[in-house]
Write an enzyme that holds these catalytic residues in place. Structure first.
Site, PDB file in Angstrom:
ATOM      1  N   HIS A  65       0.824  -1.206   0.000  1.00  0.00           N
ATOM      2  CA  HIS A  65       0.000   0.000   0.000  1.00  0.00           C
ATOM      3  C   HIS A  65       0.863   1.263   0.000  1.00  0.00           C
ATOM      4  CE1 HIS A  65      -2.624   2.957   2.297  1.00  0.00           C
ATOM      5  NE2 HIS A  65      -3.301   2.727   1.197  1.00  0.00           N
ATOM      6  N   ARG A  66       0.643   2.115  -0.992  1.00  0.00           N
ATOM      7  CA  ARG A  66       1.483   3.312  -1.228  1.00  0.00           C
ATOM      8  C   ARG A  66       2.955   2.895  -1.289  1.00  0.00           C
ATOM      9  NH1 ARG A  66      -1.002   7.678   3.143  1.00  0.00           N
ATOM     10  NH2 ARG A  66      -3.102   6.813   3.186  1.00  0.00           N
ATOM     11  N   LYS A 109      -7.192   9.935  -7.575  1.00  0.00           N
ATOM     12  CA  LYS A 109      -7.553  10.725  -6.384  1.00  0.00           C
ATOM     13  C   LYS A 109      -8.471  11.902  -6.732  1.00  0.00           C
ATOM     14  CE  LYS A 109      -5.818   9.036  -2.518  1.00  0.00           C
ATOM     15  NZ  LYS A 109      -6.759   8.504  -1.535  1.00  0.00           N
ATOM     16  N   GLU A 133       0.168  -0.477  -4.642  1.00  0.00           N
ATOM     17  CA  GLU A 133      -0.952   0.471  -4.771  1.00  0.00           C
ATOM     18  C   GLU A 133      -0.364   1.863  -4.654  1.00  0.00           C
ATOM     19  OE1 GLU A 133      -4.178   3.133  -3.107  1.00  0.00           O
ATOM     20  OE2 GLU A 133      -2.171   2.732  -2.355  1.00  0.00           O
TER      21      GLU A 133
HETATM   22  O1  G3P Z   1      -6.744   2.025  -2.340  1.00  0.00           O
HETATM   23  C1  G3P Z   1      -6.879   1.731  -1.007  1.00  0.00           C
HETATM   24  C2  G3P Z   1      -6.421   2.832  -0.113  1.00  0.00           C
HETATM   25  O2  G3P Z   1      -5.199   3.307  -0.580  1.00  0.00           O
HETATM   26  C3  G3P Z   1      -7.388   3.957  -0.014  1.00  0.00           C
HETATM   27  O3  G3P Z   1      -7.060   4.855   0.997  1.00  0.00           O
HETATM   28  O4  G3P Z   1      -6.295   6.994   1.867  1.00  0.00           O
HETATM   29  O5  G3P Z   1      -4.683   5.140   1.637  1.00  0.00           O
HETATM   30  O6  G3P Z   1      -5.531   6.294  -0.367  1.00  0.00           O
HETATM   31  P1  G3P Z   1      -5.838   5.856   1.016  1.00  0.00           P
HETATM   32 CA    CA Z   2      -4.579   4.960  -2.025  1.00  0.00          CA
END
Ligand code: G3P
Ligand code: CA
Length: 247
Positions: free
Chosen positions: A9-10, A113, A36
């Site tokens: 994630h990120r 976004k 992601e």
């Molecule tokens: O895509 C899942 C997650 O990344 C969404 O939340 O705030 O981390 O972008 P956020």
């Molecule tokens: Ca995200």
């Protein structure tokens, strides 16, 4: 049971500065199946990889991403606020990620976004880049703004798309059956066995976010989700492996 994939994630946000090439590279090195990341637009229409609408939290610059040119954004440091060890780490652009992705096989969840700001034409620009780099089979587009996903469906029906949720509305099943997308990305706390079953019945792939501790990772694994998004992919891979060995 299917094979559950780990998406960083990120990037590997827990151990590396989020949404940077260092974080993505770490994910590749430790054997995550995917990453992601989040996309915004610069003032001159370039696709910028960063989470927030503003630069303040994660970079050396301040103000809105949309008010800075690509050239200006390239002067930012996106690593030093995470750790001095990462000083000098730049803000990547989507083309940087795709250039790098040519050298590996990672899947990419591209989050558009557009839930807070409207970025005119961002969907088309992302799709153009995907096609230019021939990344069609390696990406899934997602957004909290389901209108962005609808636009993407019209512009590029061949691409995989997903509906992102933070909390689930009571009529989530109705939304899933009306939209007929292929990916369901709920926050981990909203996902129950029953909800996972309902989404699976509708043909959705389930990629919950963000599970970082063992209890959550195993809970999601038991639901047989398709992907677990995590800030700690190295740890998650170990947890999943140990769980599989005993179940
Ligand atoms: O895509 C899942 C997650 O990344 C969404 O939340 O705030 O981390 O972008 P956020
Ligand atoms: Ca995200």
């Amino acid at each position: 049971m299917q094979s559950i994939k780990i998406f960083a994630h990120r990037g590997s946000k827990g151990t590396h500065p989020e949404n940077t090439m260092a974080a993505f590279q770490k994910a590749a090195e430790i054997g995550a199946e995917g990453i992601e990341f989040d996309v915004h637009l610069s003032s001159d229409g370039e696709l910028v990889i960063i989470h927030d609408e503003t630069l303040d939290r994660t970079t050396s610059l301040t103000g809105y991403v949309k008010d800075h040119s690509a050239q200006m954004l390239k002067t930012a440091d996106a690593g030093g606020k995470f750790s001095k060890k990462f000083l000098g780490e730049p803000i990547p652009f989507l083309t940087d990620v795709f250039d790098w992705a040519r050298g590996n096989a990672l899947l990419m969840n591209i989050e558009i976004k557009t839930d807070k700001l409207a970025y005119e034409g961002i969907e088309q620009k992302i799709i153009d880049a995907i096609r230019q780099y021939r990344m069609e089979s390696r990406v899934v587009l997602s957004s909290f703004n389901h209108e962005s996903i609808e636009k993407a469906k019209v512009l590029a029906p061949e691409l995989e798309r997903a509906l992102l949720f933070e909390g689930l509305p009571d009529n989530f099943e109705e939304i899933l059956s009306e939209k007929m997308e292929s990916g369901f990305h709920p926050d981990k706390n909203s996902l129950t066995e029953a909800i996972a079953e309902a989404a699976k019945k509708l043909g959705y792939k389930i990629r919950p976010w963000v599970a970082n501790d063992e209890t959550d990772i195993i809970k999601l694994a038991k639901m047989d989700v398709d992907v677990i998004m995590t800030d700690f992919p190295e740890k998650a891979i170990k947890i999943l492996k140990a769980w599989k060995a005993t179940s």
